[in-house]
Design an enzyme around this catalytic site. Structure first.
Site, PDB file in Angstrom:
ATOM      1  N   TYR A  32       0.853  -1.193   0.000  1.00 10.19           N
ATOM      2  CA  TYR A  32       0.000   0.000   0.000  1.00 10.19           C
ATOM      3  C   TYR A  32       0.885   1.239   0.000  1.00 10.19           C
ATOM      4  O   TYR A  32       1.969   1.246   0.580  1.00 10.19           O
ATOM      5  CB  TYR A  32      -0.865   0.056   1.264  1.00 10.19           C
ATOM      6  CG  TYR A  32      -2.015  -0.904   1.257  1.00 10.19           C
ATOM      7  CD1 TYR A  32      -3.178  -0.603   0.562  1.00 10.19           C
ATOM      8  CD2 TYR A  32      -1.947  -2.093   1.955  1.00 10.19           C
ATOM      9  CE1 TYR A  32      -4.245  -1.488   0.567  1.00 10.19           C
ATOM     10  CE2 TYR A  32      -3.008  -2.985   1.961  1.00 10.19           C
ATOM     11  CZ  TYR A  32      -4.148  -2.675   1.265  1.00 10.19           C
ATOM     12  OH  TYR A  32      -5.208  -3.542   1.264  1.00 10.19           O
ATOM     13  N   HIS A  71      -7.057  -8.622  -2.629  1.00 10.42           N
ATOM     14  CA  HIS A  71      -8.395  -8.104  -2.306  1.00 10.42           C
ATOM     15  C   HIS A  71      -8.428  -6.611  -2.580  1.00 10.42           C
ATOM     16  O   HIS A  71      -7.383  -5.953  -2.610  1.00 10.42           O
ATOM     17  CB  HIS A  71      -8.745  -8.379  -0.837  1.00 10.42           C
ATOM     18  CG  HIS A  71      -7.792  -7.715   0.113  1.00 10.42           C
ATOM     19  ND1 HIS A  71      -6.596  -8.299   0.460  1.00 10.42           N
ATOM     20  CD2 HIS A  71      -7.832  -6.525   0.750  1.00 10.42           C
ATOM     21  CE1 HIS A  71      -5.942  -7.488   1.277  1.00 10.42           C
ATOM     22  NE2 HIS A  71      -6.663  -6.390   1.469  1.00 10.42           N
TER      23      HIS A  71
HETATM   24 FE   LIG Z   1      -5.994  -4.722   2.564  1.00  6.67          FE
END
Ligand SMILES: [Fe+2]
Length: 232
Positions: free
Chosen positions: A103, A155
């Site tokens: 991320y 996901h």
């Molecule tokens: Fe996640």
């Protein structure tokens, strides 16, 4: 006010404290819930969220020379309410890891590389048919920073406002057939197998995109008996 709100369905919603997932104790109430009647603002608002926030990122896979690394995918997300009617004009916030499972967030200090051409977030609104489309790359799996070597499967996260505050939903979408799905503590915190299945996207034939992206369709039900399970 005599509006009846269905109680939380413990079979199709995740268990509150997930063993081995350290965040759940402080993300869930420690005391029994107190029942109270919803207020008018919860039943009618928020109004026109899409006009009050900036929408961005229908294509987060890159442009020209600045292409994100990974498997190009096109997501067609349908948002419907409990009777299958499309929820148009609702704001959906989307965030995901890059193809390496990283991320772009200061809390993510994993070893996997950041992709300079992939920010990994979007805020879009559904059209009048309840549809929104996103061009992105398929997210990678990533390790959860616990001592027992647990990995999250690929996901995508969604935060959906729905028509009113009572239909607000935060959830995740998974990719059927991924080997890590079977051991994911968050996905498997939903006791009901059919409800877990509703969290999986559907791979459909390509639409003729010039870059030949993988095309996934996914439906999110914001309320009711067949509601999409919440996911943290
Ligand atoms: Fe996640």
């Amino acid at each position: 006010m005599d509006t009846v709100i269905a109680p939380r369905d413990e079979r199709t919603q995740p268990i509150r404290i997930v063993p081995g997932y350290p965040q759940t104790p402080w993300r869930n109430p420690g005391e029994p819930l107190v029942k109270r009647a919803p207020t008018l603002s919860e039943l009618t608002g928020p109004l026109e969220v899409a006009k009050r926030v900036q929408l961005l990122g229908g294509d987060i896979a890159g442009r020209g020379e600045k292409q994100a690394i990974g498997q190009l995918m096109h997501l067609r997300l349908h948002v419907v309410d409990e009777d299958g009617s499309p929820v148009g004009g609702t704001v959906v916030e989307i965030w995901q890891a890059n193809a390496a499972g990283r991320y772009i967030h200061p809390n993510d200090d994993d070893h996997a590389p950041v992709d300079a051409n992939f920010y990994g977030a979007a805020r879009l609104a559904t059209d009048e048919t309840g549809l929104l489309e996103l061009r992105t790359v398929k997210p990678g799996a990533y390790p959860v920073p616990t001592k027992d070597g647990w990995w999250r499967p690929p996901h995508i996260h969604f935060s959906i406002f729905g028509r009113v505050w009572l239909s607000r939903l935060v959830t995740q979408m998974y990719f059927p057939g991924e080997p890590l799905n079977g051991q994911d503590r968050i996905l498997n915190a939903v006791p009901d197998a059919a409800a877990r299945e509703r969290l999986g996207a559907r791979l459909v034939p390509p639409t003729g995109d010039p870059h030949n992206a993988l095309v996934y369709e996914h439906q999110i039900v914001v309320r009711g008996r067949k509601a999409t399970p919440a996911q943290p």
